[in-house]
Design an enzyme around this catalytic site. Structure first.
Site, PDB file in Angstrom:
ATOM      1  N   SER A   1      16.989  19.548   8.861  1.00  0.00           N
ATOM      2  CA  SER A   1      18.151  19.927   9.661  1.00  0.00           C
ATOM      3  C   SER A   1      19.413  19.893   8.812  1.00  0.00           C
ATOM      4  O   SER A   1      19.405  19.422   7.676  1.00  0.00           O
ATOM      5  CB  SER A   1      18.302  18.937  10.818  1.00  0.00           C
ATOM      6  OG  SER A   1      18.482  17.629  10.303  1.00  0.00           O
TER       7      SER A   1
ATOM      8  N   GLY B   1      28.494   9.835  18.376  1.00  0.00           N
ATOM      9  CA  GLY B   1      27.052   9.604  18.279  1.00  0.00           C
ATOM     10  C   GLY B   1      26.736   8.629  17.155  1.00  0.00           C
ATOM     11  O   GLY B   1      27.634   8.004  16.576  1.00  0.00           O
TER      12      GLY B   1
ATOM     13  N   GLU C   1      28.188   4.991  12.772  1.00  0.00           N
ATOM     14  CA  GLU C   1      27.769   4.258  11.566  1.00  0.00           C
ATOM     15  C   GLU C   1      28.770   4.481  10.436  1.00  0.00           C
ATOM     16  O   GLU C   1      29.246   3.531   9.799  1.00  0.00           O
ATOM     17  CB  GLU C   1      26.368   4.719  11.111  1.00  0.00           C
ATOM     18  CG  GLU C   1      25.252   4.205  12.005  1.00  0.00           C
ATOM     19  CD  GLU C   1      23.845   4.491  11.471  1.00  0.00           C
ATOM     20  OE1 GLU C   1      22.893   4.116  12.159  1.00  0.00           O
ATOM     21  OE2 GLU C   1      23.706   5.098  10.378  1.00  0.00           O
TER      22      GLU C   1
ATOM     23  N   ASP D   1      12.551  17.296  11.816  1.00  0.00           N
ATOM     24  CA  ASP D   1      13.806  17.734  12.449  1.00  0.00           C
ATOM     25  C   ASP D   1      13.807  19.210  12.815  1.00  0.00           C
ATOM     26  O   ASP D   1      14.586  19.633  13.666  1.00  0.00           O
ATOM     27  CB  ASP D   1      14.995  17.492  11.494  1.00  0.00           C
ATOM     28  CG  ASP D   1      15.491  16.054  11.522  1.00  0.00           C
ATOM     29  OD1 ASP D   1      14.795  15.203  12.110  1.00  0.00           O
ATOM     30  OD2 ASP D   1      16.566  15.792  10.946  1.00  0.00           O
TER      31      ASP D   1
ATOM     32  N   HIS E   1      11.430   8.381  11.122  1.00  0.00           N
ATOM     33  CA  HIS E   1      10.097   7.844  11.432  1.00  0.00           C
ATOM     34  C   HIS E   1       9.316   8.771  12.364  1.00  0.00           C
ATOM     35  O   HIS E   1       8.094   8.791  12.337  1.00  0.00           O
ATOM     36  CB  HIS E   1      10.179   6.430  12.000  1.00  0.00           C
ATOM     37  CG  HIS E   1      11.294   6.213  12.960  1.00  0.00           C
ATOM     38  ND1 HIS E   1      12.606   6.085  12.558  1.00  0.00           N
ATOM     39  CD2 HIS E   1      11.314   6.116  14.304  1.00  0.00           C
ATOM     40  CE1 HIS E   1      13.369   5.909  13.625  1.00  0.00           C
ATOM     41  NE2 HIS E   1      12.604   5.935  14.702  1.00  0.00           N
TER      42      HIS E   1
ATOM     43  N   HIS F   1      10.971 -20.925  16.897  1.00  0.00           N
ATOM     44  CA  HIS F   1      12.316 -21.420  17.193  1.00  0.00           C
ATOM     45  C   HIS F   1      12.945 -21.964  15.924  1.00  0.00           C
ATOM     46  O   HIS F   1      12.274 -22.662  15.176  1.00  0.00           O
ATOM     47  CB  HIS F   1      12.234 -22.533  18.245  1.00  0.00           C
ATOM     48  CG  HIS F   1      13.573 -23.159  18.505  1.00  0.00           C
ATOM     49  ND1 HIS F   1      14.545 -22.523  19.259  1.00  0.00           N
ATOM     50  CD2 HIS F   1      14.111 -24.335  18.078  1.00  0.00           C
ATOM     51  CE1 HIS F   1      15.619 -23.286  19.303  1.00  0.00           C
ATOM     52  NE2 HIS F   1      15.384 -24.385  18.589  1.00  0.00           N
TER      53      HIS F   1
HETATM   54  C1  LIG Z   1      24.047  10.404   7.603  1.00  0.00           C
HETATM   55  C2  LIG Z   1      22.677  10.373   8.217  1.00  0.00           C
HETATM   56  C3  LIG Z   1      22.092   9.153   8.505  1.00  0.00           C
HETATM   57  C4  LIG Z   1      20.836   9.102   9.066  1.00  0.00           C
HETATM   58  N1  LIG Z   1      20.296   7.876   9.336  1.00  0.00           N
HETATM   59  C5  LIG Z   1      19.065   7.794   9.878  1.00  0.00           C
HETATM   60  C6  LIG Z   1      18.464   6.541  10.120  1.00  0.00           C
HETATM   61  O1  LIG Z   1      19.046   5.490   9.855  1.00  0.00           O
HETATM   62  N2  LIG Z   1      17.230   6.513  10.651  1.00  0.00           N
HETATM   63  C7  LIG Z   1      16.539   7.659  10.956  1.00  0.00           C
HETATM   64  O2  LIG Z   1      15.407   7.584  11.449  1.00  0.00           O
HETATM   65  N3  LIG Z   1      17.085   8.878  10.728  1.00  0.00           N
HETATM   66  C8  LIG Z   1      18.322   8.966  10.198  1.00  0.00           C
HETATM   67  N4  LIG Z   1      18.849  10.195   9.926  1.00  0.00           N
HETATM   68  C9  LIG Z   1      18.056  11.393  10.263  1.00  0.00           C
HETATM   69  C10 LIG Z   1      16.985  11.652   9.204  1.00  0.00           C
HETATM   70  O3  LIG Z   1      17.610  11.797   7.950  1.00  0.00           O
HETATM   71  C11 LIG Z   1      16.187  12.883   9.558  1.00  0.00           C
HETATM   72  O4  LIG Z   1      15.633  12.732  10.848  1.00  0.00           O
HETATM   73  C12 LIG Z   1      15.042  13.110   8.569  1.00  0.00           C
HETATM   74  O5  LIG Z   1      15.520  13.219   7.262  1.00  0.00           O
HETATM   75  C13 LIG Z   1      14.247  14.365   8.940  1.00  0.00           C
HETATM   76  O6  LIG Z   1      13.225  14.545   8.032  1.00  0.00           O
HETATM   77  P1  LIG Z   1      12.574  15.956   7.733  1.00  0.00           P
HETATM   78  O7  LIG Z   1      11.450  15.680   6.794  1.00  0.00           O
HETATM   79  O8  LIG Z   1      12.293  16.659   8.985  1.00  0.00           O
HETATM   80  O9  LIG Z   1      13.701  16.823   6.990  1.00  0.00           O
HETATM   81  P2  LIG Z   1      14.791  16.529   5.875  1.00  0.00           P
HETATM   82  O10 LIG Z   1      14.850  15.095   5.520  1.00  0.00           O
HETATM   83  O11 LIG Z   1      16.026  17.189   6.329  1.00  0.00           O
HETATM   84  O12 LIG Z   1      14.213  17.263   4.593  1.00  0.00           O
HETATM   85  C14 LIG Z   1      14.109  18.637   4.507  1.00  0.00           C
HETATM   86  C15 LIG Z   1      14.058  19.041   3.045  1.00  0.00           C
HETATM   87  O13 LIG Z   1      13.646  20.395   2.973  1.00  0.00           O
HETATM   88  C16 LIG Z   1      14.318  21.035   1.906  1.00  0.00           C
HETATM   89  N5  LIG Z   1      14.286  22.471   2.173  1.00  0.00           N
HETATM   90  C17 LIG Z   1      14.792  23.145   3.232  1.00  0.00           C
HETATM   91  N6  LIG Z   1      14.488  24.459   3.166  1.00  0.00           N
HETATM   92  C18 LIG Z   1      13.769  24.612   2.037  1.00  0.00           C
HETATM   93  C19 LIG Z   1      13.140  25.733   1.429  1.00  0.00           C
HETATM   94  N7  LIG Z   1      13.150  26.939   1.995  1.00  0.00           N
HETATM   95  N8  LIG Z   1      12.515  25.525   0.253  1.00  0.00           N
HETATM   96  C20 LIG Z   1      12.464  24.310  -0.333  1.00  0.00           C
HETATM   97  N9  LIG Z   1      13.016  23.221   0.211  1.00  0.00           N
HETATM   98  C21 LIG Z   1      13.649  23.363   1.383  1.00  0.00           C
HETATM   99  C22 LIG Z   1      15.711  20.441   1.972  1.00  0.00           C
HETATM  100  O14 LIG Z   1      16.362  20.574   0.721  1.00  0.00           O
HETATM  101  C23 LIG Z   1      15.401  18.981   2.335  1.00  0.00           C
HETATM  102  O15 LIG Z   1      15.289  18.196   1.175  1.00  0.00           O
HETATM  103  C24 LIG Z   1      20.117  10.289   9.341  1.00  0.00           C
HETATM  104  C25 LIG Z   1      20.679  11.523   9.028  1.00  0.00           C
HETATM  105  C26 LIG Z   1      21.941  11.566   8.471  1.00  0.00           C
HETATM  106  C27 LIG Z   1      22.542  12.900   8.126  1.00  0.00           C
END
Ligand SMILES: Cc1cc2nc3c(=O)[nH]c(=O)nc-3n(C[C@H](O)[C@H](O)[C@H](O)COP(=O)(O)OP(=O)(O)OC[C@H]3O[C@@H](n4cnc5c(N)ncnc54)[C@H](O)[C@@H]3O)c2cc1C
Length: 463
Positions: free
Chosen positions: A142, A179, A184, A310, A319, A442
């Site tokens: 996302s 949010g 945070e 996401d 997670h 405790h």
């Molecule tokens: C500031 C912040 C704090 C957060 N804190 C928490 C937390 O404490 N706990 C928690 O559970 N969640 C937290 N989140 C949310 C969490 O980061 C996401 O839910 C999680 O990273 C989603 O994982 P994902 O694998 O779906 O995608 P992502 O982690 O978004 O990874 C997607 C990857 O795909 C790559 N990509 C995209 N398109 C392409 C393409 N066409 N080719 C090659 N690569 C590509 C991107 O570069 C990226 O590296 C936080 C988010 C933010 C922004």
């Protein structure tokens, strides 16, 4: 030259890299495409990990300034070395992303560096080179949601990414969006000395969180210095020599006013990221919010193309993405992978923390489910008193007829760790009485969980 794989995962965030590892463990030949210079996605690079590093560092600074004296620990002049704090954060991120690289090597996963485009079912191009595969997993994550009239430059108007990189503490930080991410990162900069104002469209913060907890949370943050402007919408942002002037209107309509800020953090949510994937060309369906549409088994409408994390529906949490990655890899190996969406904890890593699992009271009311509530304040917990951290409470919701645990909501010290006990209990189909009858050491904060479970039956011992 094209190379054949069993699985190509596009995106190396917690969804993608975990799916890749699990698929490799199950004997598949796996590649993972990542366009960022380091592995780990949003979570490790610009999300969970750097934000938690800054939250811990800023908490230490704030403790040294305001709380150590209460313990009789007298420190000399407390100074902020922001450059060092940021360098430490970068070290933490580096160690984590390198860790994923190590895990890829250990599991013989090929990292295809570049942008992945799906050219046909079973075919992925990475910066022009074609690869063939039996299965494709979209795990592209996302991105921060934009807001019309508020243009992010990552310097004075920042998304969470820019807010993690500031090299100076702003005098006044205005956060658009009450949010998780806004609160945070607002906490980080507030602890380091910024005046923090949060402008939120709704008349409450942290939407989706149990109302009672959200209200108590708002009071605690207000005590810490947060200013909340609820029921207000930002309609424009103008950059000036000194910072930014925001135009703010009541959400329900009315006269506009202006709010000035040194830095504005736009944190109104995140949206699915699918740019460059070529979904339309191969006919993969997306919904009105741009999310990839999946069936109950992570399959898209195109055979052999799956999606997790996401980029699909559900809570945007690391997670949740990880568990989907594991379940999908297991399904591809012919096993019975499964994610229980009813038991996904959510944590806000402020201090005190907020943690929830299962249903909120509002959800139970809306669904017409009869329930009992048990509550226990940290003020009555010996360990919380010893720590000097008595804000908040544990709230447990259980079915009125069967006593089955339906949800738990905690505002308090280490709430994020405490919630794991309830998540475990819920996965095992436990009742509130089951939790109440478990021997809790405790003095620990976890005794508050036991007491709240006892309180469901009106028999808490220490209040
Ligand atoms: C500031 C912040 C704090 C957060 N804190 C928490 C937390 O404490 N706990 C928690 O559970 N969640 C937290 N989140 C949310 C969490 O980061 C996401 O839910 C999680 O990273 C989603 O994982 P994902 O694998 O779906 O995608 P992502 O982690 O978004 O990874 C997607 C990857 O795909 C790559 N990509 C995209 N398109 C392409 C393409 N066409 N080719 C090659 N690569 C590509 C991107 O570069 C990226 O590296 C936080 C988010 C933010 C922004």
């Amino acid at each position: 030259m094209s190379e054949n794989f069993d699985v190509i995962v596009i995106g190396s965030g917690p969804g993608g890299y975990v799916a890749a590892i699990r698929a490799a463990q199950l004997g598949m030949k796996v590649a993972c495409v990542e366009k960022r210079a380091t592995l780990g996605g949003t979570c490790l690079n610009i999300g969970c990990i750097p934000s938690k590093a800054l939250l811990v560092s800023s908490e230490n600074y704030s403790d040294a300034l305001h709380h150590l004296g209460d313990h009789g620990v007298i420190v000399g002049e407390v100074k902020l070395d922001l450059a060092r704090m940021q360098a430490r954060k970068a070290e933490v991120v580096g160690a984590n992303t390198k860790g994923v690289e190590f895990l890829f090597k250990k599991n013989k996963i090929t990292w295809l560096k570049g942008t992945g485009t799906i050219t046909a079912p079973g075919q992925v191009a990475v910066d022009g080179t074609e690869y063939t595969t039996k299965n494709i997993i979209i795990a592209t994550g996302s991105e921060s949601m934009p807001l019309a009239g508020v243009e992010v430059d990552e310097k004075t108007i920042v998304s969470s990414t820019g807010a993690l990189e500031l090299d100076k503490v702003p005098d006044h930080l205005v956060v658009i969006g009450g949010g998780v991410i806004g609160l945070e990162l607002g906490s980080v900069w507030g602890r380091l000395g910024a005046k923090v104002t949060v402008i939120e469209y709704l008349d409450r913060i942290v939407p989706g969180t149990d109302n009672e907890v959200a209200k108590a949370f708002e009071r605690v943050l207000t005590k810490q210095g947060f200013k909340f402007k609820l029921g207000s919408k930002v309609t424009g942002a103008t950059k000036t020599a000194d910072g930014v002037v925001l135009t703010v209107e009541p959400a329900k309509g009315g006269d506009a006013e202006t709010v000035t800020a040194d830095v504005v953090l736009l944190a109104i949510g995140r949206r699915a990221y699918t740019e460059g994937l070529g979904l339309a060309a191969v006919g993969v369906e997306t919904d009105a919010r741009g999310r990839v549409v999946t069936n109950g088994h992570f399959g898209t409408n195109v055979r052999g193309i799956y999606a997790i994390g996401d980029v699909i529906a559900g809570p945007m949490l690391a997670h949740k993405a990880e568990d989907e990655g594991v379940a999908l890899a297991e399904m591809l190996a012919g096993q019975a992978g499964h994610v229980n969406y009813g038991v996904i904890p959510g944590v806000i890593y402020t201090w005190p923390e907020v943690a929830s699992v299962g249903k909120t009271e509002e959800e139970l009311k809306a669904e017409g489910i009869a329930y009992n509530v048990g509550k226990f304040p940290f003020l009555a917990n010996g360990r919380a008193r010893a720590m000097g951290m008595t804000d908040g409470f544990v709230k447990i919701l259980a079915d009125k007829r069967t006593d089955l645990l339906l949800g738990a909501h905690i505002l308090g010290p280490d709430a994020g760790t405490l919630i794991a006990e309830i998540a475990t209990a819920m996965e095992f189909g436990a009742s509130a009485e089951d939790v109440a009858r478990i021997c809790h050491a405790h003095p620990t904060l976890s005794e508050s969980v036991k007491e709240a479970a006892l309180a469901v039956d009106g028999r808490a011992l220490h209040i």
